[in-house]
Design a protein around this motif. Sequence first.
Motif, PDB file in Angstrom:
ATOM      1  N   PHE A   1       0.851  -1.185   0.000  1.00 39.79           N
ATOM      2  CA  PHE A   1       0.000   0.000   0.000  1.00 39.79           C
ATOM      3  C   PHE A   1       0.890   1.239   0.000  1.00 39.79           C
ATOM      4  CE2 PHE A   1      -2.271  -3.332   2.320  1.00 39.79           C
ATOM      5  CZ  PHE A   1      -3.455  -3.388   1.615  1.00 39.79           C
ATOM      6  N   ASN A   2       0.518   2.241  -0.789  1.00 39.21           N
ATOM      7  CA  ASN A   2       1.189   3.531  -0.788  1.00 39.21           C
ATOM      8  C   ASN A   2       0.283   4.521  -0.066  1.00 39.21           C
ATOM      9  OD1 ASN A   2       3.421   2.648  -2.285  1.00 39.21           O
ATOM     10  ND2 ASN A   2       2.296   2.921  -4.194  1.00 39.21           N
ATOM     11  N   ILE A   3       0.776   5.063   1.016  1.00 44.92           N
ATOM     12  CA  ILE A   3      -0.021   5.963   1.851  1.00 44.92           C
ATOM     13  C   ILE A   3       0.393   7.398   1.555  1.00 44.92           C
ATOM     14  CG2 ILE A   3      -0.684   6.528   4.214  1.00 44.92           C
ATOM     15  CD1 ILE A   3      -1.425   3.669   3.319  1.00 44.92           C
ATOM     16  N   ASP A   4      -0.617   8.253   1.327  1.00 48.03           N
ATOM     17  CA  ASP A   4      -0.355   9.672   1.103  1.00 48.03           C
ATOM     18  C   ASP A   4      -1.346  10.500   1.918  1.00 48.03           C
ATOM     19  OD1 ASP A   4      -2.671   9.243  -0.285  1.00 48.03           O
ATOM     20  OD2 ASP A   4      -1.878   9.753  -2.256  1.00 48.03           O
ATOM     21  N   ASN A   5      -1.415  11.793   1.628  1.00 50.10           N
ATOM     22  CA  ASN A   5      -2.264  12.705   2.416  1.00 50.10           C
ATOM     23  C   ASN A   5      -3.743  12.335   2.382  1.00 50.10           C
ATOM     24  OD1 ASN A   5       0.135  14.003   2.746  1.00 50.10           O
ATOM     25  ND2 ASN A   5      -0.593  15.999   2.065  1.00 50.10           N
ATOM     26  N   THR A   6      -4.223  11.805   1.269  1.00 51.41           N
ATOM     27  CA  THR A   6      -5.654  11.500   1.165  1.00 51.41           C
ATOM     28  C   THR A   6      -6.064  10.433   2.175  1.00 51.41           C
ATOM     29  OG1 THR A   6      -5.218   9.918  -0.603  1.00 51.41           O
ATOM     30  CG2 THR A   6      -5.829  12.152  -1.255  1.00 51.41           C
ATOM     31  N   PHE A   7      -5.153   9.523   2.500  1.00 52.51           N
ATOM     32  CA  PHE A   7      -5.442   8.500   3.505  1.00 52.51           C
ATOM     33  C   PHE A   7      -5.748   9.158   4.854  1.00 52.51           C
ATOM     34  CE2 PHE A   7      -3.995   5.699   6.923  1.00 52.51           C
ATOM     35  CZ  PHE A   7      -4.723   4.559   6.665  1.00 52.51           C
ATOM     36  N   PHE A   8      -4.935  10.133   5.240  1.00 47.98           N
ATOM     37  CA  PHE A   8      -5.121  10.781   6.541  1.00 47.98           C
ATOM     38  C   PHE A   8      -6.289  11.764   6.536  1.00 47.98           C
ATOM     39  CE2 PHE A   8      -0.896   9.080   7.035  1.00 47.98           C
ATOM     40  CZ  PHE A   8      -0.952   8.598   8.331  1.00 47.98           C
ATOM     41  N   GLN A   9      -6.679  12.257   5.371  1.00 51.79           N
ATOM     42  CA  GLN A   9      -7.858  13.115   5.296  1.00 51.79           C
ATOM     43  C   GLN A   9      -9.114  12.335   5.664  1.00 51.79           C
ATOM     44  OE1 GLN A   9      -7.654  14.627   1.314  1.00 51.79           O
ATOM     45  NE2 GLN A   9      -6.112  16.167   1.830  1.00 51.79           N
ATOM     46  N   ASN A  10      -9.138  11.036   5.378  1.00 45.42           N
ATOM     47  CA  ASN A  10     -10.280  10.203   5.758  1.00 45.42           C
ATOM     48  C   ASN A  10     -10.410  10.082   7.277  1.00 45.42           C
ATOM     49  OD1 ASN A  10     -11.233   9.479   3.125  1.00 45.42           O
ATOM     50  ND2 ASN A  10      -9.435   8.177   2.929  1.00 45.42           N
ATOM     51  N   PHE A  11      -9.302  10.216   7.972  1.00 47.31           N
ATOM     52  CA  PHE A  11      -9.316  10.162   9.433  1.00 47.31           C
ATOM     53  C   PHE A  11      -9.383  11.555  10.055  1.00 47.31           C
ATOM     54  CE2 PHE A  11      -7.463   6.061   8.367  1.00 47.31           C
ATOM     55  CZ  PHE A  11      -8.107   5.226   9.259  1.00 47.31           C
ATOM     56  N   GLU A  12      -9.441  12.588   9.204  1.00 49.03           N
ATOM     57  CA  GLU A  12      -9.456  13.985   9.638  1.00 49.03           C
ATOM     58  C   GLU A  12      -8.248  14.296  10.510  1.00 49.03           C
ATOM     59  OE1 GLU A  12     -13.259  14.868  11.365  1.00 49.03           O
ATOM     60  OE2 GLU A  12     -14.330  14.297   9.547  1.00 49.03           O
ATOM     61  N   TYR A  13      -7.094  13.801  10.085  1.00 51.32           N
ATOM     62  CA  TYR A  13      -5.828  14.009  10.785  1.00 51.32           C
ATOM     63  C   TYR A  13      -4.978  14.924   9.929  1.00 51.32           C
ATOM     64  CZ  TYR A  13      -1.660  12.822  13.486  1.00 51.32           C
ATOM     65  OH  TYR A  13      -0.545  12.874  14.289  1.00 51.32           O
ATOM     66  N   ASP A  14      -4.636  16.095  10.462  1.00 50.75           N
ATOM     67  CA  ASP A  14      -3.924  17.074   9.653  1.00 50.75           C
ATOM     68  C   ASP A  14      -2.580  17.501  10.259  1.00 50.75           C
ATOM     69  OD1 ASP A  14      -4.946  18.432  11.783  1.00 50.75           O
ATOM     70  OD2 ASP A  14      -5.942  19.988  10.616  1.00 50.75           O
ATOM     71  N   GLU A  15      -1.949  16.632  11.025  1.00 55.37           N
ATOM     72  CA  GLU A  15      -0.653  16.943  11.628  1.00 55.37           C
ATOM     73  C   GLU A  15       0.488  16.867  10.612  1.00 55.37           C
ATOM     74  OE1 GLU A  15       0.301  17.644  14.995  1.00 55.37           O
ATOM     75  OE2 GLU A  15      -1.827  18.121  15.162  1.00 55.37           O
ATOM     76  N   PHE A  16       0.283  16.151   9.518  1.00 56.53           N
ATOM     77  CA  PHE A  16       1.335  15.959   8.528  1.00 56.53           C
ATOM     78  C   PHE A  16       1.118  16.890   7.345  1.00 56.53           C
ATOM     79  CE2 PHE A  16       1.118  11.260   9.931  1.00 56.53           C
ATOM     80  CZ  PHE A  16       1.889  11.528  11.057  1.00 56.53           C
ATOM     81  N   ASN A  17       2.200  17.539   6.884  1.00 51.12           N
ATOM     82  CA  ASN A  17       2.119  18.382   5.690  1.00 51.12           C
ATOM     83  C   ASN A  17       2.060  17.520   4.433  1.00 51.12           C
ATOM     84  OD1 ASN A  17       2.458  20.553   7.441  1.00 51.12           O
ATOM     85  ND2 ASN A  17       4.676  20.500   7.202  1.00 51.12           N
ATOM     86  N   GLU A  18       2.869  16.463   4.429  1.00 53.85           N
ATOM     87  CA  GLU A  18       2.942  15.562   3.289  1.00 53.85           C
ATOM     88  C   GLU A  18       3.280  14.174   3.808  1.00 53.85           C
ATOM     89  OE1 GLU A  18       5.971  14.490  -0.300  1.00 53.85           O
ATOM     90  OE2 GLU A  18       6.097  16.491   0.542  1.00 53.85           O
ATOM     91  N   VAL A  19       2.745  13.159   3.160  1.00 60.51           N
ATOM     92  CA  VAL A  19       2.984  11.780   3.584  1.00 60.51           C
ATOM     93  C   VAL A  19       3.414  10.962   2.376  1.00 60.51           C
ATOM     94  CG1 VAL A  19       1.961   9.728   4.631  1.00 60.51           C
ATOM     95  CG2 VAL A  19       1.188  11.979   5.353  1.00 60.51           C
TER      96      VAL A  19
ATOM     97  N   ASN B   1       6.230  14.682   6.257  1.00 60.18           N
ATOM     98  CA  ASN B   1       6.709  16.044   6.399  1.00 60.18           C
ATOM     99  C   ASN B   1       5.923  16.695   7.529  1.00 60.18           C
ATOM    100  OD1 ASN B   1       6.743  19.067   5.799  1.00 60.18           O
ATOM    101  ND2 ASN B   1       8.324  18.268   4.433  1.00 60.18           N
ATOM    102  N   VAL B   2       6.637  17.087   8.587  1.00 53.97           N
ATOM    103  CA  VAL B   2       6.005  17.694   9.765  1.00 53.97           C
ATOM    104  C   VAL B   2       6.727  18.990  10.095  1.00 53.97           C
ATOM    105  CG1 VAL B   2       5.188  15.530  10.771  1.00 53.97           C
ATOM    106  CG2 VAL B   2       7.466  16.338  11.315  1.00 53.97           C
ATOM    107  N   ASN B   3       6.114  19.785  10.952  1.00 52.10           N
ATOM    108  CA  ASN B   3       6.744  21.015  11.417  1.00 52.10           C
ATOM    109  C   ASN B   3       7.485  20.752  12.716  1.00 52.10           C
ATOM    110  OD1 ASN B   3       5.681  22.448   9.279  1.00 52.10           O
ATOM    111  ND2 ASN B   3       3.928  23.200  10.431  1.00 52.10           N
ATOM    112  N   CYS B   4       8.656  21.349  12.830  1.00 49.84           N
ATOM    113  CA  CYS B   4       9.469  21.214  14.039  1.00 49.84           C
ATOM    114  C   CYS B   4       8.741  21.861  15.217  1.00 49.84           C
ATOM    115  CB  CYS B   4      10.819  21.886  13.803  1.00 49.84           C
ATOM    116  SG  CYS B   4      11.882  21.953  15.240  1.00 49.84           S
ATOM    117  N   ASP B   5       8.809  21.217  16.379  1.00 53.87           N
ATOM    118  CA  ASP B   5       8.146  21.758  17.560  1.00 53.87           C
ATOM    119  C   ASP B   5       8.849  23.003  18.099  1.00 53.87           C
ATOM    120  OD1 ASP B   5       6.178  19.833  17.519  1.00 53.87           O
ATOM    121  OD2 ASP B   5       7.209  18.501  18.916  1.00 53.87           O
TER     122      ASP B   5
END
Length: 179
Positions: free
Chosen positions: A23-41, A67-71
């Motif tokens: 499976f290739n996971i990208d941003n659309t996968f996480f949009q289904n879970f309404e998870y927006d912590e990642f900029n790019e997957v 791709n995430v933002n540094c804390d």
Amino acid sequence: MKALKEYTIQFVGLKEGEHNFDFNIDNTFFQNFEYDEFNEVDVKINLKLIKKTTLLELYFSASGHVNVNCDLTNEPYNQVVEDEFKLVVKFGAEYNDDNEDILIVPHGEYEINIAQYIYELIVLAVPAKRVHPGVEDGTLKSEILSKLEELSPKEDSKTKSSEDIDPRWNNLKKLLTEK
């Protein structure tokens, strides 16, 4: 969750033995879970399913980056994701997922959706404190880092020497060494 239909595996038609799924996971996968912590997957999931007469063994392996933002600096960077997970699927009277390593599905079931397990695998593979690699090795230059350096507490030139310590503490230290 109909968009996650591609993560449903029908195991009834499979022969006993080992089966591989990718499976290739990208941003659309996480949009289904309404998870927006990642900029790019960009994560590849390899699933090895071993079908036995009474149970299924699922071996998940994730590799890629998010791709995430540094804390500290809020600068985006690619965080490497490498993780594995094993799940045993047994058959029982009713559905039960109380144990994180064992899933019990009803006897008449013919398919299993693994989207939730993939989601948890990737999210838990990302460290809780996300620090840009440039911060750790000192190569990243940003306004936020210079402001943090400016506001950090400075070492006091009046460091306490052993002469400034209350002599009663020295007597207590002797008790530790007189065993």
